[in-house]
Design a protein around this motif. Structure first.
Motif, PDB file in Angstrom:
ATOM      1  N   ILE A   1      12.276  36.857  -1.704  1.00 24.46           N
ATOM      2  CA  ILE A   1      12.586  36.300  -0.391  1.00 24.46           C
ATOM      3  C   ILE A   1      11.509  35.304   0.038  1.00 24.46           C
ATOM      4  O   ILE A   1      11.801  34.259   0.627  1.00 24.46           O
ATOM      5  N   SER A   2      10.260  35.608  -0.274  1.00 22.08           N
ATOM      6  CA  SER A   2       9.170  34.680   0.058  1.00 22.08           C
ATOM      7  C   SER A   2       9.338  33.350  -0.666  1.00 22.08           C
ATOM      8  O   SER A   2       9.084  32.279  -0.095  1.00 22.08           O
ATOM      9  N   SER A   3       9.805  33.400  -1.922  1.00 21.52           N
ATOM     10  CA  SER A   3      10.028  32.168  -2.682  1.00 21.52           C
ATOM     11  C   SER A   3      11.126  31.326  -2.051  1.00 21.52           C
ATOM     12  O   SER A   3      11.018  30.090  -1.977  1.00 21.52           O
ATOM     13  N   VAL A   4      12.172  31.996  -1.581  1.00 16.34           N
ATOM     14  CA  VAL A   4      13.266  31.289  -0.916  1.00 16.34           C
ATOM     15  C   VAL A   4      12.754  30.597   0.342  1.00 16.34           C
ATOM     16  O   VAL A   4      13.043  29.422   0.586  1.00 16.34           O
ATOM     17  N   LEU A   5      11.964  31.309   1.140  1.00 12.69           N
ATOM     18  CA  LEU A   5      11.447  30.732   2.375  1.00 12.69           C
ATOM     19  C   LEU A   5      10.490  29.576   2.102  1.00 12.69           C
ATOM     20  O   LEU A   5      10.475  28.582   2.832  1.00 12.69           O
ATOM     21  N   THR A   6       9.709  29.684   1.044  1.00 14.56           N
ATOM     22  CA  THR A   6       8.778  28.610   0.701  1.00 14.56           C
ATOM     23  C   THR A   6       9.516  27.339   0.308  1.00 14.56           C
ATOM     24  O   THR A   6       9.115  26.231   0.678  1.00 14.56           O
ATOM     25  N   THR A   7      10.616  27.483  -0.427  1.00 11.62           N
ATOM     26  CA  THR A   7      11.387  26.325  -0.878  1.00 11.62           C
ATOM     27  C   THR A   7      12.224  25.730   0.244  1.00 11.62           C
ATOM     28  O   THR A   7      12.326  24.506   0.371  1.00 11.62           O
ATOM     29  N   CYS A   8      12.823  26.581   1.061  1.00 11.73           N
ATOM     30  CA  CYS A   8      13.717  26.112   2.141  1.00 11.73           C
ATOM     31  C   CYS A   8      12.884  25.679   3.348  1.00 11.73           C
ATOM     32  O   CYS A   8      12.886  26.337   4.405  1.00 11.73           O
ATOM     33  N   LYS A   9      12.224  24.562   3.222  1.00  9.48           N
ATOM     34  CA  LYS A   9      11.270  24.135   4.243  1.00  9.48           C
ATOM     35  C   LYS A   9      11.930  23.718   5.553  1.00  9.48           C
ATOM     36  O   LYS A   9      11.319  23.788   6.620  1.00  9.48           O
ATOM     37  N   ARG A  10      13.199  23.255   5.509  1.00  4.96           N
ATOM     38  CA  ARG A  10      13.890  22.804   6.727  1.00  4.96           C
ATOM     39  C   ARG A  10      14.673  23.929   7.405  1.00  4.96           C
ATOM     40  O   ARG A  10      15.323  23.713   8.426  1.00  4.96           O
ATOM     41  N   LEU A  11      14.619  25.115   6.862  1.00  2.00           N
ATOM     42  CA  LEU A  11      15.453  26.217   7.332  1.00  2.00           C
ATOM     43  C   LEU A  11      15.184  26.551   8.802  1.00  2.00           C
ATOM     44  O   LEU A  11      14.039  26.714   9.209  1.00  2.00           O
ATOM     45  N   LYS A  12      16.281  26.648   9.559  1.00  5.50           N
ATOM     46  CA  LYS A  12      16.187  27.014  10.976  1.00  5.50           C
ATOM     47  C   LYS A  12      16.801  28.388  11.242  1.00  5.50           C
ATOM     48  O   LYS A  12      16.325  29.118  12.105  1.00  5.50           O
ATOM     49  N   HIS A  13      17.876  28.715  10.518  1.00  5.18           N
ATOM     50  CA  HIS A  13      18.574  29.987  10.715  1.00  5.18           C
ATOM     51  C   HIS A  13      18.608  30.752   9.393  1.00  5.18           C
ATOM     52  O   HIS A  13      18.998  30.199   8.361  1.00  5.18           O
ATOM     53  N   LEU A  14      18.231  32.018   9.430  1.00  8.55           N
ATOM     54  CA  LEU A  14      18.301  32.877   8.252  1.00  8.55           C
ATOM     55  C   LEU A  14      18.953  34.195   8.634  1.00  8.55           C
ATOM     56  O   LEU A  14      18.508  34.874   9.558  1.00  8.55           O
ATOM     57  N   HIS A  15      20.030  34.542   7.901  1.00  7.07           N
ATOM     58  CA  HIS A  15      20.736  35.805   8.129  1.00  7.07           C
ATOM     59  C   HIS A  15      20.717  36.596   6.829  1.00  7.07           C
ATOM     60  O   HIS A  15      21.208  36.135   5.798  1.00  7.07           O
ATOM     61  N   LEU A  16      20.141  37.794   6.875  1.00  6.23           N
ATOM     62  CA  LEU A  16      20.070  38.670   5.715  1.00  6.23           C
ATOM     63  C   LEU A  16      20.860  39.943   5.987  1.00  6.23           C
ATOM     64  O   LEU A  16      20.583  40.647   6.964  1.00  6.23           O
TER      65      LEU A  16
END
Length: 303
Positions: free
Chosen positions: A186-201
Motif C-alpha cells: 500500500i505504501s508503494s501505491v501511495l508513493t507512486t500515485c502522487k496526484r491522488l486525492k481520494h483513496l477507498h480501501l
C-alpha cells in the motif's frame, strides 16, 4: 416540431448545451445518441466527463450482486473496448476531459489494456481527474474463500500496477477491494500515485493485525472499510479533510493522528466487543479541529 422543420427543438440547441446534457449520461447511454445523425456522433467526441463502468454492460436481467465468471469476462471486455473506442475518437488536445472514470475487474489482460488506453489519453489530452475503481468479482467479504485468494488478487493488481506506473502516477481517485498486499504494498501505491486525492480501501490489508501507515502530500479523502487492520497511523497528510474508518480488530487505539491540520470530518464505526480496549476520542482527536464527527458503535466502548 414546427411544420416544415425537419429538426426537432433538441437538435436545434447549440453544441455546448447538448454536450452538457450528454455529460450527465454514462458512456453507453451517450454512445447510443451517435446513431441519430452525424452531428450527434461528433458530440460524443467532445464530452468532458467520461464514465465507463463494466457494470453498465450487464444484461438487464442480470443483477450486479450476482454475476457469474463468464459474465464478468464479457462485461470487462466490453468496458475495455468502450474505453479504447471513446478515447480514440477524440482529437488530441482539442477538448479538456474533466473526468475520466473507469470501473473494471482484475481479469486477464483487460486492466493493462485499459491502463494503456488511459495512459495514451493522458499523454495526448488535458485530463484533469482520472479515477480507477478496480474490482475482483468478490464484492463482499463473505464471498472470499480464503486468505490465499486475497493474496492472489493483490498479486494480480501489482502486476497491473507495475505495468502502468505513469497512469497510476496521474490518478486522482483509486478504489480497491479484497486485496492482501505485501508489507510495503500500500505504501508503494501511495508513493507512486502522487496526484491522488481520494483513496477507498475495502477489505485491503497486509495481513491480520497489520498497521497501515499513511503519508501523502495531496490525499484529501481516505475511506477504510472492513480492512483487518489493527491500527491506522496518519503520519503526514497536510491536505486530508475527510476520514472514514469502519472496522478494526485489535485492542489498541485504532488511530494515531500525526500531521493532519485540515482534518474536519471523521466517521468511526466498529462493533466494539467487551474485550476491546476503550476508544478514547479525546486522546487522538485532541490535536485536531474536527467539526463533523460520526460514530457507529454497537457497545459502549467509546469515551
Amino acid at each position: 416540431m414546427q411544420k416544415g422543420n425537419k429538426d426537432d427543438r433538441l437538435s436545434a440547441l447549440p453544441d455546448d448545451i447538448l454536450v452538457n446534457i450528454l455529460d450527465r449520461l454514462n458512456v453507453p447511454q451517450a454512445a447510443r445518441t451517435s446513431i441519430l445523425s452525424r452531428r450527434w456522433s461528433q458530440l460524443c467526441a467532445k464530452l468532458s466527463r467520461l464514465i465507463i463502468s463494466a457494470l453498465d454492460f450487464l444484461p438487464e436481467d442480470v443483477s450486479h450482486t450476482n454475476i457469474s465468471v463468464d459474465e464478468v469476462v464479457k462485461i470487462n471486455a466490453a468496458a475495455a473496448e468502450a474505453t479504447e473506442s471513446v478515447l480514440a475518437r477524440r482529437n488530441p488536445g482539442e477538448h479538456t476531459i474533466h473526468l475520466l472514470s473507469t470501473t473494471f475487474y482484475l481479469r486477464d489482460d483487460v486492466p493493462i489494456f485499459i491502463g494503456n488506453a488511459v495512459g495514451h489519453a493522458m499523454s495526448t489530452h488535458l485530463v484533469e481527474n482520472v479515477e480507477f475503481s478496480i474490482r475482483t468479482g468478490k464484492d463482499h467479504v463473505a464471498e472470499i474463500e480464503s486468505d490465499d485468494e486475497l493474496v492472489t488478487w493483490a498479486r494480480e493488481f501489482m502486476l497491473f500496477f507495475d505495468a502502468c506506473p505513469n497512469v497510476f502516477g496521474g490518478l486522482t481517485s483509486l478504489d480497491l477491494g479484497n486485496l492482501r498486499f505485501g508489507e510495503s504494498g500500500i505504501s508503494s501505491v501511495l508513493t507512486t500515485c502522487k496526484r491522488l486525492k481520494h483513496l477507498h480501501l475495502y477489505s485491503c490489508d497486509s495481513g491480520d493485525g497489520s498497521t497501515l501507515q499513511v503519508e501523502h502530500a495531496n490525499l484529501s479523502v481516505l475511506c477504510i472499510v472492513n480492512c483487518r487492520l489493527a491500527q491506522v497511523k496518519l503520519n503526514w497528510l497536510p491536505q486530508l479533510t475527510q476520514l472514514a474508518f469502519d472496522g478494526w480488530i485489535d485492542f489498541q487505539d485504532p488511530l494515531v493522528l500525526g500531521h493532519v491540520p485540515l482534518l474536519e470530518a471523521v466517521c468511526l464505526t466498529n462493533v466494539g466487543l467487551s474485550f476491546n480496549k476503550m476508544v478514547k476520542l479525546s486522546t487522538f482527536l485532541s490535536s485536531t479541529s474536527v467539526r463533523d464527527l460520526k460514530l457507529g458503535f454497537c457497545s459502549e466502548m467509546v469515551s
